[in-house]
Design a protein around this motif. Structure first.
Motif, PDB file in Angstrom:
ATOM      1  N   LEU A 175      33.547  44.172  41.972  1.00  0.00           N
ATOM      2  CA  LEU A 175      34.365  44.210  40.911  1.00  0.00           C
ATOM      3  C   LEU A 175      34.008  45.322  40.054  1.00  0.00           C
ATOM      4  O   LEU A 175      34.978  45.638  39.191  1.00  0.00           O
ATOM      5  CB  LEU A 175      34.370  42.823  40.135  1.00  0.00           C
ATOM      6  CG  LEU A 175      35.076  41.762  40.611  1.00  0.00           C
ATOM      7  CD1 LEU A 175      35.029  40.445  40.013  1.00  0.00           C
ATOM      8  CD2 LEU A 175      36.674  42.222  40.789  1.00  0.00           C
ATOM      9  N   LYS A 176      32.956  45.929  40.002  1.00  0.00           N
ATOM     10  CA  LYS A 176      32.729  47.233  39.299  1.00  0.00           C
ATOM     11  C   LYS A 176      33.449  48.334  39.744  1.00  0.00           C
ATOM     12  O   LYS A 176      33.596  49.350  38.928  1.00  0.00           O
ATOM     13  CB  LYS A 176      31.213  47.637  39.502  1.00  0.00           C
ATOM     14  CG  LYS A 176      30.221  46.517  38.774  1.00  0.00           C
ATOM     15  CD  LYS A 176      28.725  46.980  38.980  1.00  0.00           C
ATOM     16  CE  LYS A 176      27.873  46.076  38.288  1.00  0.00           C
ATOM     17  NZ  LYS A 176      26.536  46.571  38.209  1.00  0.00           N
TER      18      LYS A 176
ATOM     19  N   VAL B 150      43.294  40.780  35.965  1.00  0.00           N
ATOM     20  CA  VAL B 150      43.375  42.023  35.539  1.00  0.00           C
ATOM     21  C   VAL B 150      44.654  42.611  35.217  1.00  0.00           C
ATOM     22  O   VAL B 150      44.733  43.478  34.074  1.00  0.00           O
ATOM     23  CB  VAL B 150      42.848  42.851  36.657  1.00  0.00           C
ATOM     24  CG1 VAL B 150      42.933  44.427  36.404  1.00  0.00           C
ATOM     25  CG2 VAL B 150      41.469  42.592  36.882  1.00  0.00           C
TER      26      VAL B 150
ATOM     27  N   ILE C  63      35.761  39.721  33.452  1.00  0.00           N
ATOM     28  CA  ILE C  63      36.176  38.561  34.440  1.00  0.00           C
ATOM     29  C   ILE C  63      34.756  38.011  35.313  1.00  0.00           C
ATOM     30  O   ILE C  63      34.620  37.051  35.261  1.00  0.00           O
ATOM     31  CB  ILE C  63      37.278  38.967  35.285  1.00  0.00           C
ATOM     32  CG1 ILE C  63      38.485  39.348  34.392  1.00  0.00           C
ATOM     33  CG2 ILE C  63      37.514  38.162  36.431  1.00  0.00           C
ATOM     34  CD1 ILE C  63      39.476  40.084  35.126  1.00  0.00           C
ATOM     35  N   SER C  64      34.274  39.291  36.018  1.00  0.00           N
ATOM     36  CA  SER C  64      33.003  38.908  36.816  1.00  0.00           C
ATOM     37  C   SER C  64      31.672  38.011  36.085  1.00  0.00           C
ATOM     38  O   SER C  64      31.271  37.310  36.504  1.00  0.00           O
ATOM     39  CB  SER C  64      32.573  40.259  37.418  1.00  0.00           C
ATOM     40  OG  SER C  64      31.860  41.091  36.438  1.00  0.00           O
TER      41      SER C  64
ATOM     42  N   GLU D 225      39.469  42.873  31.114  1.00  0.00           N
ATOM     43  CA  GLU D 225      38.531  43.925  31.931  1.00  0.00           C
ATOM     44  C   GLU D 225      37.729  43.115  32.992  1.00  0.00           C
ATOM     45  O   GLU D 225      37.411  42.356  33.049  1.00  0.00           O
ATOM     46  CB  GLU D 225      37.517  44.460  30.666  1.00  0.00           C
ATOM     47  CG  GLU D 225      37.899  45.167  29.532  1.00  0.00           C
ATOM     48  CD  GLU D 225      38.502  46.607  29.933  1.00  0.00           C
ATOM     49  OE1 GLU D 225      38.157  46.906  30.968  1.00  0.00           O
ATOM     50  OE2 GLU D 225      39.240  47.073  29.336  1.00  0.00           O
ATOM     51  N   ARG D 226      37.569  44.115  34.002  1.00  0.00           N
ATOM     52  CA  ARG D 226      36.699  43.534  35.344  1.00  0.00           C
ATOM     53  C   ARG D 226      35.655  43.087  35.040  1.00  0.00           C
ATOM     54  O   ARG D 226      34.976  41.912  35.476  1.00  0.00           O
ATOM     55  CB  ARG D 226      36.755  44.583  36.249  1.00  0.00           C
ATOM     56  CG  ARG D 226      38.147  44.991  36.919  1.00  0.00           C
ATOM     57  CD  ARG D 226      38.142  45.983  38.003  1.00  0.00           C
ATOM     58  NE  ARG D 226      39.209  46.171  38.475  1.00  0.00           N
ATOM     59  CZ  ARG D 226      40.004  45.517  39.410  1.00  0.00           C
ATOM     60  NH1 ARG D 226      39.408  44.709  40.353  1.00  0.00           N
ATOM     61  NH2 ARG D 226      41.284  46.005  40.068  1.00  0.00           N
TER      62      ARG D 226
ATOM     63  N   ASP E 101      37.249  49.458  41.944  1.00  0.00           N
ATOM     64  CA  ASP E 101      38.802  49.091  41.850  1.00  0.00           C
ATOM     65  C   ASP E 101      39.177  48.355  43.100  1.00  0.00           C
ATOM     66  O   ASP E 101      39.873  48.982  43.979  1.00  0.00           O
ATOM     67  CB  ASP E 101      39.643  50.171  41.590  1.00  0.00           C
ATOM     68  CG  ASP E 101      40.901  49.727  41.341  1.00  0.00           C
ATOM     69  OD1 ASP E 101      41.061  48.652  40.973  1.00  0.00           O
ATOM     70  OD2 ASP E 101      41.904  50.736  41.400  1.00  0.00           O
TER      71      ASP E 101
ATOM     72  N   ILE F 206      41.886  37.067  40.353  1.00  0.00           N
ATOM     73  CA  ILE F 206      40.903  37.904  39.637  1.00  0.00           C
ATOM     74  C   ILE F 206      41.857  39.198  39.626  1.00  0.00           C
ATOM     75  O   ILE F 206      42.061  39.683  38.230  1.00  0.00           O
ATOM     76  CB  ILE F 206      39.864  38.447  40.672  1.00  0.00           C
ATOM     77  CG1 ILE F 206      38.859  37.420  40.752  1.00  0.00           C
ATOM     78  CG2 ILE F 206      39.277  39.867  40.228  1.00  0.00           C
ATOM     79  CD1 ILE F 206      37.757  37.713  41.622  1.00  0.00           C
ATOM     80  N   ASN F 207      42.815  39.500  40.243  1.00  0.00           N
ATOM     81  CA  ASN F 207      43.739  40.748  39.870  1.00  0.00           C
ATOM     82  C   ASN F 207      44.688  40.109  39.098  1.00  0.00           C
ATOM     83  O   ASN F 207      45.335  41.205  38.518  1.00  0.00           O
ATOM     84  CB  ASN F 207      44.283  41.333  41.258  1.00  0.00           C
ATOM     85  CG  ASN F 207      43.156  42.500  41.963  1.00  0.00           C
ATOM     86  OD1 ASN F 207      42.516  42.964  41.232  1.00  0.00           O
ATOM     87  ND2 ASN F 207      42.984  42.319  43.305  1.00  0.00           N
TER      88      ASN F 207
END
Length: 501
Positions: free
Chosen positions: A456-457, A371, A380-381, A376-377, A459, A367-368
């Protein structure tokens, strides 16, 4: 009925002098019910009878069906390769314990004209035998390296490079030239890297070989990757993936849109896992397209695109074109850059199921990584369904493994508790003196739940994501590896080689 009887017979010919000539004339020697016979078929009957008429054979001629003859003929071809190698082997060869290595070494030493030309028969036979023995040993890659005074050939077997044979540098140069010829590469160009492909036929089965030639200080280095066919793809069950992860993965793959990622270092079996998953997803009502570099498993049921950077067919450009082909399922060989990642995420959000790979050590780290690529997070989510990290662990040979007294001292250091009995590799003829037999996949699956989407909303870092994953039942790769050591399935040395402890 005849073929069944023939299959169980020793395929040695009665007359060795006529053996190779007979094969060229589609004439086979065998026996049925202890009676020596000559086998021919309708398709090549004229050629075979013409040959037999010129010989002084006393045996009965038996005509079999074309299909039966082809099966038996392929077995004779394999036997012929073994016989050629064994006839020239010397008893004085002590450098290699393995019979195949001994035969190859003596094959070169006893060939007086091997240095005359790259088109000479010994060179051709030797290169063919390299492929034959690589497949026999289940190698995935063949490495040919040139040093100052010598050359070396190594096979990658179960993820580890093993020395096969050492040759004079002049001989190795001719071997490299022969490989370039059959791969349709420029034999005179030795200053720049070259990539090519060739095909070999063994027992009626055609295999593709990807060839990469790289100029080094002492000469050209060649790496050949043996590419598999669709029938060679193992099922998810045979990969060694746990039943729980297999069920979760199959459940995720039933979604009509979203992204599933498989992560791990090079050689961890990511492509194999994705193709195994594609086999589960495959359906006549679905349009499945892949873009890969290279196409490692050829399949008749899915449409596969080979990346070609020379003409501008990159992952990103190919993926854009795929989206105009009305796909249901898309497989991207690897997400290497921001552009490919953005297009893949958009495809997952717009009604396509996207499968791909990424290079991260752990599942939640992907995930990171996305990023860091500039995604954008919230995208991704919304797009991600799950991430699976995996490794391939060599399994100890049960015939020769021995207790490892030195490893016992270090068990506490690596937090391995609950056992005082660990094993190490030894080596025997059954495992080709490597001490290991086959590999097992260990995996951790990070499912993107509502809790993950909410996290994930903010940081969040990798540690927080790992805590969420462990709370949701994820069993870390490290813990699975420790269990394999405690169960005597693998060694501490292998665990350290993988780098998870």
């Amino acid at each position: 009925m005849i073929l069944e009887q023939l299959d169980n017979q020793n395929l040695q010919p009665q007359n060795r002098e006529n053996y190779q000539l007979a094969l060229k004339n589609y004439t086979l020697f065998s026996s049925i019910d202890h009676e020596n016979v000559i086998i021919v078929c309708d398709k090549y009957l004229d050629i075979a009878l013409d040959f037999i008429s010129k010989q002084n054979f006393q045996d009965r001629v038996v005509v079999v069906t074309n299909h039966s003859f082809t099966q038996l003929y392929n077995k004779f071809i394999e036997l012929k390769a073994d016989l050629q190698m064994s006839e020239i082997a010397s008893k004085k060869q002590n450098e290699f314990e393995n019979d195949d290595d001994l035969e190859l070494g003596e094959f070169l030493k006893t060939s007086s004209d091997i240095l005359t030309s790259e088109e000479s028969a010994p060179i051709i036979k030797f290169v063919n035998s390299l492929f034959y023995q690589a497949i026999k040993k289940k190698a995935s890659d063949i490495h040919i390296e040139l040093h100052e005074y010598k050359g070396e050939i190594r096979y990658r077997i179960d993820g580890v490079l093993l020395k096969h044979i050492e040759l004079d540098k002049k001989v190795m140069t001719l071997v490299v030239s022969r490989i370039k010829i059959i791969s349709e590469l420029d034999i005179s160009e030795k200053r720049i890297p070259q990539d090519g492909r060739t095909s070999i036929k063994l027992s009626g089965k055609t295999l593709d070989i990807r060839v990469s030639v790289l100029p080094t200080f002492y000469g050209e280095r060649v790496v050949m990757r043996i590419l598999m066919q669709s029938e060679d793809i193992p099922s998810l069950e045979n990969l060694g993936i746990s039943q729980k992860i297999k069920e979760q993965l199959e459940l995720l793959s039933q979604n009509s849109h979203g992204m599933i990622l498989v992560t791990g270092p090079t050689g961890s079996g990511k492509s194999t896992t994705l193709h195994s998953l594609l086999q589960k997803i495959e359906d006549p009502n679905k349009n499945i397209l892949t873009i890969e570099d290279p196409v490692e498993y050829k399949s008749d049921k899915i449409n596969q695109i080979q990346v070609n950077n020379k003409v501008g067919l990159t992952f990103a450009n190919g993926l854009r074109s795929i989206l105009r082909q009305d796909p249901d399922v898309i497989m991207v060989g690897e997400i290497r850059d921001q552009e490919t990642a953005k297009i893949a995420i958009q495809a997952a959000l717009t009604g396509h199921l996207v499968l791909s790979t990424l290079h991260t050590n752990r599942a939640h780290s992907a995930i990171n990584r996305l990023v860091d690529m500039g995604l954008e997070r919230f995208l991704i989510s919304s797009a991600l369904l799950g991430i699976m990290a995996q490794r391939l662990v060599r399994q100890l040979c049960n015939e020769c493994k021995v207790e490892d007294d030195i490893a016992k001292i270090h068990l506490e250091k690596f937090e391995i508790f609950g056992t005082n009995l660990v094993y190490k590799s030894c080596g025997c003829p059954k495992c080709n003196y490597t001490g290991y037999m086959g590999r097992k996949a260990i995996s951790e699956l990070f499912v993107v739940t509502q809790e993950v989407v909410f996290a994930l909303k903010n940081d969040v870092d990798d540690n927080e994501l790992e805590k969420i994953a462990l709370k949701n039942g994820l069993i870390a790769l490290k813990e699975q590896l420790k269990e394999m050591i405690k169960n005597g399935e693998t060694s501490l040395d292998e665990a350290l080689r993988i780098g998870l402890l």
